[in-house]
Every structure is written in structure tokens, then in C-alpha cells.
Motif scaffolding. Structure first.
Motif, PDB file in Angstrom:
ATOM      1  N   ARG A  29       0.869  -1.171   0.000  1.00 49.19           N
ATOM      2  CA  ARG A  29       0.000   0.000   0.000  1.00 49.19           C
ATOM      3  C   ARG A  29       0.908   1.224   0.000  1.00 49.19           C
ATOM      4  O   ARG A  29       1.560   1.543   0.981  1.00 49.19           O
ATOM      5  CB  ARG A  29      -0.921  -0.009   1.220  1.00 49.19           C
ATOM      6  N   LEU A  30       0.977   1.893  -1.140  1.00 50.49           N
ATOM      7  CA  LEU A  30       1.871   3.018  -1.357  1.00 50.49           C
ATOM      8  C   LEU A  30       1.059   4.297  -1.498  1.00 50.49           C
ATOM      9  O   LEU A  30       0.030   4.307  -2.177  1.00 50.49           O
ATOM     10  CB  LEU A  30       2.722   2.799  -2.614  1.00 50.49           C
ATOM     11  N   MET A  31       1.540   5.362  -0.899  1.00 51.41           N
ATOM     12  CA  MET A  31       0.777   6.600  -0.824  1.00 51.41           C
ATOM     13  C   MET A  31       1.664   7.788  -1.161  1.00 51.41           C
ATOM     14  O   MET A  31       2.848   7.817  -0.821  1.00 51.41           O
ATOM     15  CB  MET A  31       0.195   6.744   0.591  1.00 51.41           C
ATOM     16  N   ILE A  32       1.070   8.770  -1.844  1.00 49.71           N
ATOM     17  CA  ILE A  32       1.735  10.040  -2.138  1.00 49.71           C
ATOM     18  C   ILE A  32       0.769  11.158  -1.771  1.00 49.71           C
ATOM     19  O   ILE A  32      -0.444  11.021  -1.927  1.00 49.71           O
ATOM     20  CB  ILE A  32       2.146  10.142  -3.630  1.00 49.71           C
ATOM     21  N   ALA A  33       1.320  12.278  -1.296  1.00 55.65           N
ATOM     22  CA  ALA A  33       0.520  13.456  -0.960  1.00 55.65           C
ATOM     23  C   ALA A  33       1.094  14.684  -1.657  1.00 55.65           C
ATOM     24  O   ALA A  33       2.249  14.698  -2.098  1.00 55.65           O
ATOM     25  CB  ALA A  33       0.497  13.680   0.553  1.00 55.65           C
ATOM     26  N   TRP A  34       0.269  15.703  -1.718  1.00 51.58           N
ATOM     27  CA  TRP A  34       0.703  17.024  -2.175  1.00 51.58           C
ATOM     28  C   TRP A  34       1.458  17.689  -1.037  1.00 51.58           C
ATOM     29  O   TRP A  34       0.968  17.753   0.092  1.00 51.58           O
ATOM     30  CB  TRP A  34      -0.521  17.837  -2.569  1.00 51.58           C
ATOM     31  N   MET A  35       2.650  18.175  -1.306  1.00 53.21           N
ATOM     32  CA  MET A  35       3.495  18.747  -0.263  1.00 53.21           C
ATOM     33  C   MET A  35       3.345  20.268  -0.276  1.00 53.21           C
ATOM     34  O   MET A  35       4.212  21.016  -0.761  1.00 53.21           O
ATOM     35  CB  MET A  35       4.950  18.318  -0.451  1.00 53.21           C
ATOM     36  N   ASN A  36       2.206  20.699   0.283  1.00 51.15           N
ATOM     37  CA  ASN A  36       1.922  22.130   0.370  1.00 51.15           C
ATOM     38  C   ASN A  36       0.736  22.299   1.308  1.00 51.15           C
ATOM     39  O   ASN A  36       0.191  21.313   1.822  1.00 51.15           O
ATOM     40  CB  ASN A  36       1.634  22.724  -1.018  1.00 51.15           C
ATOM     41  N   ASN A  37       0.322  23.538   1.507  1.00 53.01           N
ATOM     42  CA  ASN A  37      -0.758  23.860   2.420  1.00 53.01           C
ATOM     43  C   ASN A  37      -1.567  24.997   1.814  1.00 53.01           C
ATOM     44  O   ASN A  37      -0.991  25.993   1.364  1.00 53.01           O
ATOM     45  CB  ASN A  37      -0.170  24.271   3.779  1.00 53.01           C
ATOM     46  N   TRP A  38      -2.891  24.842   1.806  1.00 56.70           N
ATOM     47  CA  TRP A  38      -3.725  25.834   1.137  1.00 56.70           C
ATOM     48  C   TRP A  38      -3.635  27.215   1.777  1.00 56.70           C
ATOM     49  O   TRP A  38      -4.014  28.208   1.154  1.00 56.70           O
ATOM     50  CB  TRP A  38      -5.178  25.368   1.088  1.00 56.70           C
TER      51      TRP A  38
END
Length: 508
Positions: free
Chosen positions: A305-314
């Protein structure tokens, strides 16, 4: 300041772009945000993502596309699914329709099918509505055709979005399941389908736990407990903005069961509106300020189970000081369910084989006392590094590392053992003046484990990702240091602490 002498040293290479990441994916010269359509297909990892192909701030939402064979290096491709005069292409997912249930296949070629949110523009037939639509690819995900029957699921809602679809095979049958959100209702909605075109409502989940901001980008998947395939639990992840544990964007998760119809949480602390006094008790994917819209890959090899996220903050996403590109992705992480001190929780580790990028030399030190003050590690300077470090607390009220430093200034990754807290302090991390909410001290609960604090930290040209206590706690933070700020230092406040061991690997 004192100087600690290394066992060996490694040189730091100058970089032409002091902020563009070496380890993290970013588009060449445009804006990106949420990862979309993550799938492993025919030996290739496909990363699609929210993309503005016409600029480096949010707008003109389309799906960008990049591929990798190793989760280390990525190749950017032309925009995959483009907005038009009727719709923006918001977040979603991709499945491999290997049995051609959708009918989009051709001959022996089974299609990849993208399920995405159509955000309908003024003047369109569905103006103001968000509904779910399909596109399909017959060439392995490089070119896409929108389904002429779109949208395939329309609730008449302005906030119904972010479908994550997977194939369910269980006691209740075999069919496609969609997990989406009614964003402002803090509600996950689940649907089923036999053909990806006709959908039937199964159930809803929420509001629960963190509801301080709209819910977005859900995911639902099973994981073995402590690696036991006979003991499966289901994990529901929900991202929210704002309302994170350290303000702004963040992701939470629930552990429970899914019977093919409904998800039942065993880890809910509060139902309905959140209790602000219990925010720190909720389960967070990451305690940092810059880990959002995390979703997992479909069909990853070996059932990982591999996961990626957006590396920022709104809170400041459109203002970070990079050009022409703006926003990176996180490292790909492998996530697992582990029992620690009798509690079941997600554990995260970087998924790629980083030995492939390791330089020939590294800095090593062990059994060293940190005295009150700052001590630069001579020979450990660098801009792209993996740091493995273990501390034992002593009399110091606070101790830790100063990353990407210049004298006394830099990004502090510290421990306050009396409060059992980890923190990242980026008040003196470099450029912080581009937005008033960027300057921060962000914290996470972190007890000692067998008397020590162990970390693996990935430092890149504009980010720090901290994996603490074997990945039980993670913190992801953007930083924008001067190109000349390359020092690594250790420090203590009000006493001493011990470095059990530290190894700094320069990453090419």
C-alpha cells in the motif's frame, strides 16, 4: 559554537535551482496540487495530478501526468485530461478494468478508466454542479478519451467530489466501489457499480473526528495487522482543509471494518462536530503543515500500500517562492498497520530504494554528548540528505538537530522529552516572509521508545520529511533556506543529551 569531527566527509554539490527538489516530483514549469489516478500498470508507476497547464497558480484544473519505474525518478508527460469550456477536471482515481466491465475496451485491450470530478463551469448544462465522470485509455494511460455519457453520477450537489474507486471482492459479492465526499457536510459517501457507469448508493460515513474544514480526497483500503494476512482491518483516510493539528491542510484516518456496504470505524473519538480540546487525539496521517490530499496507488506490486501526498498547504500554497514551477509531491510512502503499546496505528516509511541515490561517502558519529548550545557537525553539510539519528535524553529540556543551517539559524527538529513532544521550528528556516501563516512551530506527540528517540529524516532543497520512531509519527514541512545554508548541527537547551548514533548520507 563547538565543532564535532566526522569519521568521513562528503562534498556538497552546488545546485542551479536552490529550491527545485532533487528527490520529490514537481512539474517543470507549472502549478500542481492533489495527486490523482495513482496506479501501477505494466511495470510503471503512473502519477496523475491536479495541474494548471497555463500557469503556476491554481486554475484551469486538468490532470498532469508523470511516470516512474522506481519511485525515485519521474518523467513528465503531456497533460493527460484537459479542462474545456464546460468543465474543470478535479480529483479522482484510475482503475484497470481488466475484464472490460465498462465496455471501453477494444478487442483484447482492456482499458484504464479514470473516474474524476467534473466541476461544471458557468454556461454549461450542469452549471455549478460537481459530478463524477469517466475517461478511458487504451494505450497504457498516455492518451485519454472522455466518455460521451458523462456525468455518470450526479447528486445535484456543488460539493460532491474526489472519487476513489477500487474493486471489492468479498462476502457481499464482486463489484466496483466508489468512495467520495460531500465536502461541506463532512461526509464520505459510498457507491457500488458493476460497469463503472451506473452507480447505486451503499452508505455514508461521518461527520466524525476532525471537522474543522471541508472533507476532501478520501481513500478506503484493507491492510493486514502486523503483517498477518488472516487479520485484515480497513483504513479510511479523509483529508480536510483547514483544521489540521497544526493549522491549515491535513489528513486524518480511521481504522475499522468494511462489509461491502458500510465502513464501521473502531477509532472514532467524536461524532458530529469536532471537540477542539481533542484535536491532538485524532489519528493524523502526518503532523506537519505540508502533507495533503494523500491517496494510495491501485495495483501496487506485492500488495504493497503506497501513498503520495501534495506537499503544500492551502494557507499559502499559491505564494511559496518558487518559479516557474510551484508545489512538489511528497515522497512515496509504504504504509502498514502495526500494534504499538497495545494500540493499532498506521506506520509509514519511504517506499523507494534510496541506496541507489546514495553517494560514496557519509558522515558517521556515535556515543557523543551534546552540551548546552549549538555544535556544528563538521563535514556533514549538504542540501539533499538522508539523516538517521538516535538520541537518548539526559538533563536537557530540549535537544535535536538544526537542518540547512547557517550559524545559529536553520530549521530545528527538536524533542522536548518532558512533554514527550516532537517539533519542527521553521521560524528561522530561510525565506518566511512570503505569507504571514508560513512561519510556524509545529508539534506532534512523541514518547520515547525504550528510552530513546529514533529518526530518519529526508532533507531536500525545499523540504524536510521526518519519520520518527520507525515511522509511527511523521512530519512534513516545506522550507526555503538560502543556497549557502548547508550546515547540519546538533543542539541542547538547559543540559545535555546523547547522540547514540548519527549517519548522514548525501543523496545524488
Amino acid at each position: 559554537m563547538d565543532t564535532l569531527t566526522p569519521i568521513s566527509t562528503a562534498a556538497t554539490a552546488a545546485t542551479a535551482d536552490c529550491y527545485r527538489p532533487a528527490l520529490h516530483y514537481t512539474a517543470k514549469d507549472t502549478w500542481l496540487n492533489d495527486p490523482n489516478g495513482l496506479i501501477f500498470h505494466e511495470g510503471i508507476y503512473h502519477l496523475y495530478y491536479q495541474n494548471n497547464p497555463l500557469g503556476n497558480v491554481w486554475g484551469n484544473m486538468s490532470w498532469g501526468h508523470a511516470t516512474s519505474t522506481d519511485l525515485l525518478t519521474w518523467t513528465e508527460h503531456p497533460v493527460a485530461i484537459t479542462c474545456d469550456e464546460n468543465e474543470d477536471i478535479f480529483s479522482g482515481s484510475i482503475v484497470y478494468d481488466r475484464h472490460n466491465t465498462s465496455g471501453f475496451g477494444s478487442g483484447s485491450i482492456a482499458p484504464l478508466v479514470a473516474i474524476y470530478t467534473s466541476a461544471y463551469k458557468p454556461g454549461s448544462v450542469h452549471e455549478g454542479i460537481q459530478a463524477q465522470s469517466l475517461a478511458y485509455s487504451l494505450d497504457g494511460g498516455y492518451t485519454w478519451t472522455k466518455h460521451t455519457g458523462n456525468p455518470v453520477l450526479n447528486r445535484g450537489s456543488a460539493e460532491f467530489r474526489d472519487p476513489k474507486v477500487f474493486r471489492y471482492d468479498g462476502d457481499a459479492g464482486s463489484y466496483w466501489v466508489m468512495v467520495a465526499v460531500e465536502a461541506k457536510d463532512f461526509q464520505v459517501v459510498l457507491y457500488k457499480s458493476d460497469d463503472l457507469k451506473n452507480w447505486e448508493l451503499l452508505s455514508t460515513f461521518g461527520p466524525a473526528n476532525a471537522t474543522g474544514g471541508i472533507w476532501e480526497c478520501p481513500d478506503l483500503f484493507p491492510l493486514p495487522v502486523d503483517g498477518d494476512p488472516e487479520n485484515l482491518k480497513w483504513v479510511l483516510t479523509v483529508n480536510l482543509n483547514p483544521g489540521g493539528p497544526n493549522n491549515g491542510s491535513a489528513g486524518q484516518y480511521f481504522i475499522g471494518d468494511f462489509d461491502g456496504t458500510a465502513f464501521t470505524s473502531a477509532s472514532t473519538i467524536t461524532e458530529g462536530p469536532q471537540d477542539p480540546d481533542r484535536l491532538g487525539e485524532y489519528r493524523w496521517l502526518d503532523w506537519g503543515r505540508d502533507y495533503y490530499a494523500a491517496v494510495s496507488f491501485s495495483d501496487a506490486p506485492d500488495n504493497r500500500r503506497l501513498m503520495i501526498a501534495w506537499m503544500n498547504n492551502w494557507e499559502y500554497a499559491n505564494h511559496i517562492p518558487t518559479a516557474p514551477w510551484r508545489s512538489p509531491m511528497s515522497l512515496a510512502r509504504e504504509i502498514s498497520l502495526q500494534t504499538n503499546d497495545g494500540n493499532l496505528s498506521l506506520v509509514q516509511q519511504p517506499a523507494a530504494d534510496w541506496t541507489a541515490l546514495a553517494g560514496p561517502e557519509s558522515f558517521c558519529l556515535s556515543g557523543t554528548t551534546i552540551h548546552d548550545g549549538v555544535q556544528v557537525l563538521a563535514g556533514a553539510a549538504g542540501t539533499v540528505q538522508r539523516i538517521d539519528v538516535s538520541f537518548t535524553p539526559g538533563s536537557a529540556e530540549e535537544f535535536g538537530l538544526i537542518l540547512r543551517g547557517d550559524g545559529m539559524q536553520g530549521t530545528r527538529v527538536g524533542i522536548q522529552p518532558g512533554q514527550a513532544r516532537l517539533f519542527v521550528d521553521r521560524r528561522e528556516s530561510g525565506r518566511t516572509d512570503f505569507h504571514p501563516s508560513f512561519t510556524s512551530i509545529d508539534t506532534a506527540p512523541l514518547p520515547a521508545k525504550q528510552g530513546s528517540y529514533d529518526f530518519t529524516i529526508y532533507v531536500d532543497r525545499c523540504s524536510v520529511e521526518v519519520f520518527a520512531q520507525g515511522g509511527q509519527v511523521t512530519m512534513t514541512e516545506l522550507i526555503f533556506p538560502a543556497e549557502t545554508s548547508t550546515d547540519l548541527a546538533v543542539y541542547a537547551v538547559g543540559g545535555v543529551a546523547t547522540i547514540n548514533s548519527i549517519q548522514v548520507t548525501q543523496l545524488a
